[in-house]
Design a protein around this motif. Structure first.
Motif, PDB file in Angstrom:
ATOM      1  N   ILE A   1       0.854  -1.186   0.000  1.00 16.63           N
ATOM      2  CA  ILE A   1       0.000   0.000   0.000  1.00 16.63           C
ATOM      3  C   ILE A   1       0.891   1.238   0.000  1.00 16.63           C
ATOM      4  O   ILE A   1       1.777   1.377   0.848  1.00 16.63           O
ATOM      5  CB  ILE A   1      -0.934   0.013   1.217  1.00 16.63           C
ATOM      6  CG1 ILE A   1      -1.828  -1.239   1.219  1.00 16.63           C
ATOM      7  CG2 ILE A   1      -1.798   1.269   1.225  1.00 16.63           C
ATOM      8  CD1 ILE A   1      -2.740  -1.337   2.420  1.00 16.63           C
ATOM      9  N   GLN A   2       0.671   2.112  -0.958  1.00 19.41           N
ATOM     10  CA  GLN A   2       1.504   3.309  -1.081  1.00 19.41           C
ATOM     11  C   GLN A   2       1.441   4.149   0.194  1.00 19.41           C
ATOM     12  O   GLN A   2       0.381   4.344   0.772  1.00 19.41           O
ATOM     13  CB  GLN A   2       1.048   4.144  -2.279  1.00 19.41           C
ATOM     14  CG  GLN A   2       1.360   3.521  -3.625  1.00 19.41           C
ATOM     15  CD  GLN A   2       0.997   4.416  -4.792  1.00 19.41           C
ATOM     16  OE1 GLN A   2       0.690   5.595  -4.605  1.00 19.41           O
ATOM     17  NE2 GLN A   2       1.033   3.874  -5.999  1.00 19.41           N
ATOM     18  N   GLY A   3       2.619   4.612   0.608  1.00 20.30           N
ATOM     19  CA  GLY A   3       2.701   5.452   1.790  1.00 20.30           C
ATOM     20  C   GLY A   3       2.757   4.694   3.098  1.00 20.30           C
ATOM     21  O   GLY A   3       2.764   5.293   4.175  1.00 20.30           O
ATOM     22  N   THR A   4       2.758   3.362   3.032  1.00 22.84           N
ATOM     23  CA  THR A   4       2.847   2.534   4.244  1.00 22.84           C
ATOM     24  C   THR A   4       3.893   1.448   4.019  1.00 22.84           C
ATOM     25  O   THR A   4       4.444   1.296   2.925  1.00 22.84           O
ATOM     26  CB  THR A   4       1.495   1.866   4.576  1.00 22.84           C
ATOM     27  OG1 THR A   4       1.245   0.801   3.640  1.00 22.84           O
ATOM     28  CG2 THR A   4       0.356   2.851   4.501  1.00 22.84           C
ATOM     29  N   ASP A   5       4.150   0.682   5.081  1.00 27.45           N
ATOM     30  CA  ASP A   5       5.051  -0.465   4.964  1.00 27.45           C
ATOM     31  C   ASP A   5       4.272  -1.778   4.867  1.00 27.45           C
ATOM     32  O   ASP A   5       4.860  -2.854   4.958  1.00 27.45           O
ATOM     33  CB  ASP A   5       5.980  -0.527   6.189  1.00 27.45           C
ATOM     34  CG  ASP A   5       6.955   0.646   6.222  1.00 27.45           C
ATOM     35  OD1 ASP A   5       7.417   1.054   5.132  1.00 27.45           O
ATOM     36  OD2 ASP A   5       7.247   1.151   7.320  1.00 27.45           O
ATOM     37  N   LYS A   6       2.958  -1.712   4.682  1.00 26.77           N
ATOM     38  CA  LYS A   6       2.126  -2.908   4.685  1.00 26.77           C
ATOM     39  C   LYS A   6       2.183  -3.594   3.326  1.00 26.77           C
ATOM     40  O   LYS A   6       1.906  -2.977   2.294  1.00 26.77           O
ATOM     41  CB  LYS A   6       0.682  -2.562   5.045  1.00 26.77           C
ATOM     42  CG  LYS A   6       0.537  -1.952   6.432  1.00 26.77           C
ATOM     43  CD  LYS A   6      -0.920  -1.745   6.815  1.00 26.77           C
ATOM     44  CE  LYS A   6      -1.564  -3.052   7.196  1.00 26.77           C
ATOM     45  NZ  LYS A   6      -2.896  -2.852   7.827  1.00 26.77           N
ATOM     46  N   LYS A   7       2.547  -4.884   3.351  1.00 31.64           N
ATOM     47  CA  LYS A   7       2.638  -5.685   2.140  1.00 31.64           C
ATOM     48  C   LYS A   7       1.717  -6.897   2.268  1.00 31.64           C
ATOM     49  O   LYS A   7       1.511  -7.421   3.355  1.00 31.64           O
ATOM     50  CB  LYS A   7       4.071  -6.163   1.900  1.00 31.64           C
ATOM     51  CG  LYS A   7       5.062  -5.072   1.566  1.00 31.64           C
ATOM     52  CD  LYS A   7       6.430  -5.674   1.306  1.00 31.64           C
ATOM     53  CE  LYS A   7       7.474  -4.602   1.003  1.00 31.64           C
ATOM     54  NZ  LYS A   7       8.815  -5.197   0.781  1.00 31.64           N
ATOM     55  N   TYR A   8       1.196  -7.333   1.127  1.00 34.42           N
ATOM     56  CA  TYR A   8       0.298  -8.481   1.097  1.00 34.42           C
ATOM     57  C   TYR A   8       0.647  -9.368  -0.094  1.00 34.42           C
ATOM     58  O   TYR A   8       1.010  -8.869  -1.170  1.00 34.42           O
ATOM     59  CB  TYR A   8      -1.164  -8.033   0.944  1.00 34.42           C
ATOM     60  CG  TYR A   8      -1.702  -7.225   2.093  1.00 34.42           C
ATOM     61  CD1 TYR A   8      -2.466  -7.811   3.088  1.00 34.42           C
ATOM     62  CD2 TYR A   8      -1.453  -5.856   2.188  1.00 34.42           C
ATOM     63  CE1 TYR A   8      -2.974  -7.061   4.148  1.00 34.42           C
ATOM     64  CE2 TYR A   8      -1.947  -5.096   3.242  1.00 34.42           C
ATOM     65  CZ  TYR A   8      -2.710  -5.710   4.215  1.00 34.42           C
ATOM     66  OH  TYR A   8      -3.199  -4.966   5.259  1.00 34.42           O
ATOM     67  N   PHE A   9       0.542 -10.674   0.102  1.00 33.52           N
ATOM     68  CA  PHE A   9       0.515 -11.549  -1.057  1.00 33.52           C
ATOM     69  C   PHE A   9      -0.744 -11.204  -1.835  1.00 33.52           C
ATOM     70  O   PHE A   9      -1.774 -10.850  -1.252  1.00 33.52           O
ATOM     71  CB  PHE A   9       0.493 -13.028  -0.639  1.00 33.52           C
ATOM     72  CG  PHE A   9       1.781 -13.486  -0.020  1.00 33.52           C
ATOM     73  CD1 PHE A   9       2.934 -13.560  -0.769  1.00 33.52           C
ATOM     74  CD2 PHE A   9       1.831 -13.847   1.320  1.00 33.52           C
ATOM     75  CE1 PHE A   9       4.131 -13.971  -0.203  1.00 33.52           C
ATOM     76  CE2 PHE A   9       3.011 -14.259   1.905  1.00 33.52           C
ATOM     77  CZ  PHE A   9       4.174 -14.324   1.136  1.00 33.52           C
ATOM     78  N   THR A  10      -0.680 -11.303  -3.151  1.00 34.13           N
ATOM     79  CA  THR A  10      -1.767 -10.788  -3.975  1.00 34.13           C
ATOM     80  C   THR A  10      -2.777 -11.874  -4.326  1.00 34.13           C
ATOM     81  O   THR A  10      -2.403 -13.023  -4.594  1.00 34.13           O
ATOM     82  CB  THR A  10      -1.209 -10.157  -5.265  1.00 34.13           C
ATOM     83  OG1 THR A  10      -2.275  -9.666  -6.052  1.00 34.13           O
ATOM     84  CG2 THR A  10      -0.429 -11.164  -6.094  1.00 34.13           C
ATOM     85  N   ASN A  11      -4.054 -11.490  -4.304  1.00 36.89           N
ATOM     86  CA  ASN A  11      -5.076 -12.383  -4.839  1.00 36.89           C
ATOM     87  C   ASN A  11      -5.601 -11.784  -6.138  1.00 36.89           C
ATOM     88  O   ASN A  11      -5.193 -10.703  -6.560  1.00 36.89           O
ATOM     89  CB  ASN A  11      -6.205 -12.622  -3.827  1.00 36.89           C
ATOM     90  CG  ASN A  11      -6.948 -11.352  -3.451  1.00 36.89           C
ATOM     91  OD1 ASN A  11      -7.078 -10.422  -4.247  1.00 36.89           O
ATOM     92  ND2 ASN A  11      -7.446 -11.308  -2.225  1.00 36.89           N
ATOM     93  N   CYS A  12      -6.514 -12.500  -6.767  1.00 30.34           N
ATOM     94  CA  CYS A  12      -6.965 -12.103  -8.105  1.00 30.34           C
ATOM     95  C   CYS A  12      -7.556 -10.697  -8.127  1.00 30.34           C
ATOM     96  O   CYS A  12      -7.188  -9.856  -8.941  1.00 30.34           O
ATOM     97  CB  CYS A  12      -7.998 -13.116  -8.610  1.00 30.34           C
ATOM     98  SG  CYS A  12      -8.670 -12.733 -10.231  1.00 30.34           S
TER      99      CYS A  12
END
Length: 756
Positions: free
Chosen positions: A127-138
């Motif tokens: 997420i732009q502007g944060t350090d939060k990352k996620y594995f991506t779903n469809c």
């Protein structure tokens, strides 16, 4: 050993999608797409077909098959074999992916998206502007958004792998080491440092089989300074206890972390609570697992985004001990919900603070607090049936409450939202039987509202004001079992809103004497109003209408009464079709024509007529000589007028884009709508839905004429001629070909003719 497309492995062959495509199965791609989360990129195991001896069975090789029936059976057999292989492939794929946990399914999708960057590369969305990352779903992949915020795609090594110098992707598995060293390899260096300070290093370097939920460096940094200072002081015993609470004395992979499960920690056997959501998010005590399944020689490490604390109280105790929830505590006790919140469960409670209650008008609050039924509905509307940590929400999701309605729970960046509003002030206060999120606005369900409260602040505010101005407030705030027909604000456009006696009478006829549900209404039913009228119910294929007004939204079911939002102001019938026409000066010429044609009795008797009534302007547009001639011929005049009358009841709300109606004389009338305007034979209706006891009148400014017969367009006609010509020319050429004549005389051709 690695797998390679097309290489036999036991009883199976690893077949790439191209092999499946070669089977002629177009649906394969979309089926696999849904199984793996919108990508048919992964190789698939399918059973290896037995090799058949090579034979000349092709019907296209002239002379190679003497008996066409046998050839047909062989070809059909091959098709069946291919279909069988396809069915087996799909079954096996479904079995493989059904066995995967939601987290593993999302991880697989991230692998597929990252595979162009090399082996064991996963696509991540930050997420732009944060350090939060996620594995991506469809869904997130195509929208490029999480919690309504744009994301940046990055490609990183999947869990358990690392880069190798000079090679693409992440081909190397992480070295297998003890948990203490693994903490450093996965970037949890602060946890590693505190493990050493708390004298935990020796334990997590030694023999055993542990699961360590290791807080990330950012998780430690997010702790308030006073809490962190308290942990690292006091001879480090508090720090050791805190770290032990992050550990379980057994190895647990992400697949073992089932939704709703609990495991005893290594700190006084206090439980840690696991939630494994359908979107692939996994939490422990509402802390999200950001790196999972980092294997070690003596256990496994999962990196989490928060430092977790021991849970000892149920949600009722959490409410009881918080001064900011005094009013809520009183309301819970008055509604008899204390036992519910003390017993076992997995609830989500959106807890309104004292401030939230103070925002409600005192009269409304007093009424609800003094009404046990409304109060219980109000509180149950704040309780979800299932536990949802804030980290589990990555997009707007409708979630069912104990009251029976749904709340749209979503997020906007780091803010948690309810019904689109960022009203959550504090998140994830976890209890043994649920989680509490603090909100600064009271959520009032329809079932706790009066009719007036249902109408205010919605799409019927104009009607709400008019009902009050008409002196009908007592009916809208009392305990009468009535049904309010509330026109949309747009329904009043162009209408006078002056509170005349006729307007007051009309508004009284918008309130039905009984409490109805739209699901209980039926065609031909009559509903009595406060004004004493009987309104008719009409059920059409596309609409449910009361007189000319069709229901435009779901029922609003209040505490004592219901509200139907309708698309028009009611126009109750005031007489027969003939009465309606006589009462309107625009139709004086039409009335005279009806009388000359002898149709007065027809339009006065009981029936269900729809009349497209030409106005005086429509007759004025006819040349005078033609009009005089028509008026002198009652037979022709009756024929013309009957073409404007249908022997069925159709209001504008019943008309779709392609509606036909049989008139009393002549061919069918073609009806349609465009931009909220009704058309008949391409003539626009200037005013519709003039209701009568035996039908409905729609005014038109043009005499309606039959549409010309439909013909094939020149282009289509030309293409047909060209196709026919081509076939004829082709046949002529073929018949003059000597080779074609020989084929016709051959044994194969004769056999083919017999089969046909």
């Amino acid at each position: 050993m690695g797998f390679h497309p097309g290489v036999p492995t036991g009883d199976f062959t690893l077949a790439p999608p191209t092999i499946i495509s070669a089977l002629g199965i177009a649906a394969f791609s979309s089926s696999l797409d849904s199984l793996v989360g919108c990508s048919a990129l992964a190789p698939v195991f399918v059973p290896s077909p037995p090799r058949a001896p090579e034979r000349g069975v092709s019907v296209f090789k002239a002379g190679h098959c003497r008996f066409q029936r046998r050839c047909g059976v062989r070809v059909q057999g091959r098709k069946m074999k291919r279909l069988t292989l396809f069915a087996l492939a799909i079954t096996l794929i479904a079995t493989v992916f059904a066995a995967k946990s939601p987290y593993q399914a999302v991880l697989q999708h991230s692998r597929i998206r990252g595979r162009t960057h090399g082996p064991n590369v996963c696509a991540m969305q930050k997420i732009q502007g944060t350090d939060k990352k996620y594995f991506t779903n469809c869904k997130q992949w195509y929208h490029r958004k999480i919690c309504g915020k744009p994301t940046v795609i990055s490609y990183e090594c999947c869990p358990g792998y690392e880069k190798a110098i000079g090679e693409k992707g992440c081909p190397a598995a992480l070295p297998l080491a003890n948990i203490y060293k693994t903490l450093g390899m996965v970037g949890a260096t602060t946890t590693k440092m505190y493990s050493e300070r708390a004298k935990l290093q020796e334990e997590i370097e030694g023999p055993g089989s542990f699961t360590f939920f290791a807080p990330s460096n950012e998780a430690w940094a997010a702790l308030p300074t006073e809490i962190l200072d308290a942990l690292v002081s006091n001879v480090n015993i508090e720090l050791l206890n805190a770290l032990h609470y992050h550990m379980i004395n057994r190895r647990l992979t992400s697949d073992d972390l089932k939704h709703g499960s609990s495991f005893s920690s290594m700190y006084q056997d206090f439980d840690v609570h696991i939630h494994h959501y359908s979107n692939g998010i996994v939490t422990v005590n509402c802390a999200r697992l950001v790196k999972t399944d980092q294997h070690a020689t003596n256990g496994i490490v999962h990196v989490v985004d928060k430092v977790i604390t021991a849970i000892t109280n149920n949600v009722n105790s959490l409410i009881d001990t918080d001064d900011d929830l005094d009013t809520l505590r009183t309301a819970v006790a008055a509604a008899g919900l204390t036992n519910l919140l003390e017993n076992e469960g997995t609830y989500t409670i959106f807890a309104p603070t004292n401030e939230a209650f103070e925002k409600i008008p005192q009269e409304t609050l007093t009424r609800i607090l003094g009404d046990p039924v409304a109060l219980k509905d109000l509180l149950n509307y704040h309780i979800l049936k299932n536990l949802h940590c804030s980290e589990s929400i990555v997009a707007g999701t409708p979630l069912e409450t104990l009251q029976g309605s749904v709340l749209e729970v979503g997020c906007d960046g780091t803010e948690m939202t309810i019904n689109g509003k960022a009203i959550v002030m504090q998140k994830d206060k976890l209890g043994t039987n649920g989680v509490v999120h603090y909100i600064n606005e009271l959520l009032i369900p329809d079932s706790a509202k009066t009719l007036l409260e249902l109408a205010e602040g919605s799409v019927v505010t104009t009607a709400s004001k008019l009902f009050k101005d008409a002196g009908l407030t007592d009916h809208l705030i009392g305990s009468e079992a009535v049904t309010l027909l509330a026109p949309l604000d747009d329904a009043f456009k162009g209408k006078s809103l002056a509170m005349t006696p006729d307007m007051k009478k009309l508004l009284r006829n918008h309130i039905l004497k009984e409490r109805f549900s739209s699901k209980s209404l039926y065609h031909g039913q009559e509903l009595e109003t406060l004004g004493g009228l009987k309104l008719r119910v009409f059920v059409f294929r596309n609409n449910l209408c009361i007189e000319n007004a069709c229901i435009a939204a779901h029922d609003k079911n209040g505490r004592y009464a219901n509200m139907f939002v309708v698309d028009k102001v009611l126009a109750p019938p005031m007489g027969t079709v003939m009465d309606v026409l006589k009462a309107d000066d625009r139709f004086s010429t039409l009335v005279g024509a009806i009388q000359r044609a002898g149709l007065t009795e027809l339009l006065n008797k009981k029936g269900t007529y729809t009349i497209f009534a030409p106005t005086n302007a429509a007759f004025s547009a006819v040349p005078p000589a033609d009009l005089n001639k028509l008026m002198r011929d009652p037979k022709e005049l009756a024929k013309l007028l009957k073409y404007h009358i249908g022997d069925e009841f159709l209001i504008s709300g019943a008309v779709t884009s392609h509606t036909r109606m049989k008139p009393l004389a002549g061919d069918k009338l073609e009806l349609g709508t465009r931009n909220s305007t009704m058309y008949v034979n391409r003539v626009s209706v200037v005013e519709g839905d003039l209701m009568a006891t035996n039908g409905v009148v729609h005014a038109v400014d043009v005499i309606i004429k039959p549409l010309p017969p439909k013909t094939v367009s020149d282009q289509a006609e030309g293409s047909t001629v060209r196709r026919t010509s081509a076939v004829r020319v082709g046949t002529h050429v073929m018949k003059n070909d000597d080779l074609f004549q020989k084929v016709l005389r051959s044994q194969s051709s004769k056999a083919m003719s017999r089969v046909q």
